[in-house]
Design a protein around this motif. Structure first.
Motif, PDB file in Angstrom:
ATOM      1  N   PHE A  29      -0.261  10.920  -1.807  1.00  0.00           N
ATOM      2  CA  PHE A  29       1.009  10.441  -2.336  1.00  0.00           C
ATOM      3  C   PHE A  29       1.288   9.065  -1.737  1.00  0.00           C
ATOM      4  O   PHE A  29       0.992   8.822  -0.567  1.00  0.00           O
ATOM      5  N   TYR A  30       1.867   8.194  -2.544  1.00  0.00           N
ATOM      6  CA  TYR A  30       2.084   6.823  -2.119  1.00  0.00           C
ATOM      7  C   TYR A  30       3.566   6.512  -2.054  1.00  0.00           C
ATOM      8  O   TYR A  30       4.339   6.926  -2.915  1.00  0.00           O
ATOM      9  N   GLY A  31       3.937   5.775  -1.029  1.00  0.00           N
ATOM     10  CA  GLY A  31       5.310   5.326  -0.876  1.00  0.00           C
ATOM     11  C   GLY A  31       5.300   3.836  -0.614  1.00  0.00           C
ATOM     12  O   GLY A  31       4.295   3.281  -0.161  1.00  0.00           O
ATOM     13  N   GLN A  32       6.433   3.208  -0.892  1.00  0.00           N
ATOM     14  CA  GLN A  32       6.530   1.777  -0.634  1.00  0.00           C
ATOM     15  C   GLN A  32       7.958   1.396  -0.310  1.00  0.00           C
ATOM     16  O   GLN A  32       8.887   2.155  -0.583  1.00  0.00           O
ATOM     17  N   ALA A  33       8.110   0.215   0.271  1.00  0.00           N
ATOM     18  CA  ALA A  33       9.434  -0.295   0.602  1.00  0.00           C
ATOM     19  C   ALA A  33       9.390  -1.815   0.582  1.00  0.00           C
ATOM     20  O   ALA A  33       8.326  -2.424   0.724  1.00  0.00           O
ATOM     21  N   GLY A  34      10.565  -2.408   0.413  1.00  0.00           N
ATOM     22  CA  GLY A  34      10.656  -3.858   0.420  1.00  0.00           C
ATOM     23  C   GLY A  34       9.934  -4.500  -0.745  1.00  0.00           C
ATOM     24  O   GLY A  34       9.308  -5.549  -0.579  1.00  0.00           O
ATOM     25  N   GLY A  35      10.005  -3.880  -1.919  1.00  0.00           N
ATOM     26  CA  GLY A  35       9.308  -4.421  -3.069  1.00  0.00           C
ATOM     27  C   GLY A  35       7.807  -4.425  -2.880  1.00  0.00           C
ATOM     28  O   GLY A  35       7.122  -5.364  -3.248  1.00  0.00           O
ATOM     29  N   SER A  36       7.305  -3.398  -2.261  1.00  0.00           N
ATOM     30  CA  SER A  36       5.882  -3.172  -1.961  1.00  0.00           C
ATOM     31  C   SER A  36       5.342  -4.069  -0.845  1.00  0.00           C
ATOM     32  O   SER A  36       4.144  -4.277  -0.741  1.00  0.00           O
ATOM     33  N   VAL A  37       6.228  -4.569   0.014  1.00  0.00           N
ATOM     34  CA  VAL A  37       5.790  -5.295   1.212  1.00  0.00           C
ATOM     35  C   VAL A  37       5.061  -4.326   2.129  1.00  0.00           C
ATOM     36  O   VAL A  37       4.060  -4.670   2.754  1.00  0.00           O
ATOM     37  N   VAL A  38       5.568  -3.101   2.192  1.00  0.00           N
ATOM     38  CA  VAL A  38       4.920  -2.039   2.971  1.00  0.00           C
ATOM     39  C   VAL A  38       4.567  -0.911   2.015  1.00  0.00           C
ATOM     40  O   VAL A  38       5.414  -0.446   1.246  1.00  0.00           O
ATOM     41  N   LYS A  39       3.308  -0.506   2.053  1.00  0.00           N
ATOM     42  CA  LYS A  39       2.834   0.624   1.252  1.00  0.00           C
ATOM     43  C   LYS A  39       2.171   1.624   2.196  1.00  0.00           C
ATOM     44  O   LYS A  39       1.509   1.223   3.154  1.00  0.00           O
ATOM     45  N   VAL A  40       2.361   2.892   1.905  1.00  0.00           N
ATOM     46  CA  VAL A  40       1.739   3.944   2.712  1.00  0.00           C
ATOM     47  C   VAL A  40       1.087   4.967   1.802  1.00  0.00           C
ATOM     48  O   VAL A  40       1.475   5.131   0.644  1.00  0.00           O
ATOM     49  N   VAL A  51      -1.494   2.672   6.095  1.00  0.00           N
ATOM     50  CA  VAL A  51      -0.315   1.815   6.029  1.00  0.00           C
ATOM     51  C   VAL A  51      -0.818   0.415   5.691  1.00  0.00           C
ATOM     52  O   VAL A  51      -1.723  -0.091   6.342  1.00  0.00           O
ATOM     53  N   GLU A  52      -0.240  -0.174   4.667  1.00  0.00           N
ATOM     54  CA  GLU A  52      -0.615  -1.525   4.252  1.00  0.00           C
ATOM     55  C   GLU A  52       0.629  -2.406   4.324  1.00  0.00           C
ATOM     56  O   GLU A  52       1.676  -2.056   3.776  1.00  0.00           O
ATOM     57  N   ILE A  53       0.503  -3.541   5.000  1.00  0.00           N
ATOM     58  CA  ILE A  53       1.626  -4.462   5.162  1.00  0.00           C
ATOM     59  C   ILE A  53       1.199  -5.837   4.661  1.00  0.00           C
ATOM     60  O   ILE A  53       0.146  -6.346   5.057  1.00  0.00           O
ATOM     61  N   LYS A  54       2.011  -6.424   3.804  1.00  0.00           N
ATOM     62  CA  LYS A  54       1.746  -7.791   3.337  1.00  0.00           C
ATOM     63  C   LYS A  54       2.234  -8.759   4.411  1.00  0.00           C
ATOM     64  O   LYS A  54       3.421  -9.079   4.484  1.00  0.00           O
ATOM     65  N   LYS A  55       1.307  -9.187   5.245  1.00  0.00           N
ATOM     66  CA  LYS A  55       1.664 -10.051   6.375  1.00  0.00           C
ATOM     67  C   LYS A  55       2.361 -11.328   5.941  1.00  0.00           C
ATOM     68  O   LYS A  55       3.253 -11.816   6.628  1.00  0.00           O
ATOM     69  N   SER A  56       1.952 -11.850   4.798  1.00  0.00           N
ATOM     70  CA  SER A  56       2.519 -13.121   4.330  1.00  0.00           C
ATOM     71  C   SER A  56       4.008 -13.014   4.008  1.00  0.00           C
ATOM     72  O   SER A  56       4.704 -14.026   3.943  1.00  0.00           O
ATOM     73  N   GLU A  57       4.488 -11.798   3.817  1.00  0.00           N
ATOM     74  CA  GLU A  57       5.892 -11.609   3.445  1.00  0.00           C
ATOM     75  C   GLU A  57       6.739 -11.021   4.574  1.00  0.00           C
ATOM     76  O   GLU A  57       7.881 -10.641   4.353  1.00  0.00           O
ATOM     77  N   ILE A  58       6.159 -10.971   5.765  1.00  0.00           N
ATOM     78  CA  ILE A  58       6.867 -10.406   6.916  1.00  0.00           C
ATOM     79  C   ILE A  58       7.198 -11.506   7.915  1.00  0.00           C
ATOM     80  O   ILE A  58       6.356 -12.349   8.237  1.00  0.00           O
ATOM     81  N   ASP A  59       8.419 -11.488   8.399  1.00  0.00           N
ATOM     82  CA  ASP A  59       8.824 -12.383   9.478  1.00  0.00           C
ATOM     83  C   ASP A  59       8.508 -11.658  10.785  1.00  0.00           C
ATOM     84  O   ASP A  59       9.188 -10.693  11.147  1.00  0.00           O
ATOM     85  N   MET A  60       7.459 -12.081  11.466  1.00  0.00           N
ATOM     86  CA  MET A  60       7.024 -11.392  12.678  1.00  0.00           C
ATOM     87  C   MET A  60       8.050 -11.470  13.809  1.00  0.00           C
ATOM     88  O   MET A  60       7.936 -10.774  14.805  1.00  0.00           O
ATOM     89  N   ASP A  61       9.062 -12.326  13.654  1.00  0.00           N
ATOM     90  CA  ASP A  61      10.139 -12.373  14.642  1.00  0.00           C
ATOM     91  C   ASP A  61      11.185 -11.295  14.376  1.00  0.00           C
ATOM     92  O   ASP A  61      12.080 -11.081  15.187  1.00  0.00           O
TER      93      ASP A  61
END
Length: 102
Positions: A29-40, A51-61
């Motif tokens: 089963f797949y879940g997502q959040a933040g407009g698919s910024v994070v997918k699990v 867990v998949e994270i779109k690094k380009s869309e994340i503010d690491m701060d």
């Protein structure tokens, strides 16, 4: 006295429930959040597979936001597992209230 036909129906229902539970447990089963910024991806057993994270869309701060997105994506996937169990097992039990089932 217990009706033999009823016992037969109960046994079949138990077998059907076990089969469905095994199928759901093996499913992903797949879940997502933040407009698919994070997918699990989680198994029906609720074991996290990926867990998949779109690094380009994340503010690491802003680690708190990332943590919130991960939690939201996991909850989305877990809710899908629960919904599938409820719908599928509900169709087998046909509305019977079986304690501990849901």
């Amino acid at each position: 006295m217990i009706n033999p036909q009823m016992l037969k129906q109960i046994k079949k229902m138990q077998e059907d429930i076990k089969k469905v539970q095994a199928e759901i447990n093996a499913s992903t089963f797949y879940g997502q959040a933040g407009g698919s910024v994070v997918k699990v991806a989680v198994k029906g057993t609720k074991k996290v597979e990926a867990v998949e994270i779109k690094k380009s869309e994340i503010d690491m701060d802003d680690i708190e936001m990332l943590q919130d997105l991960i939690v939201a994506a996991l909850n989305d996937a877990f809710n899908k597992v629960d919904k599938e169990l409820e719908e599928t097992l509900g169709s087998i039990t046909k509305g019977m209230n079986i304690p501990g089932m849901f």
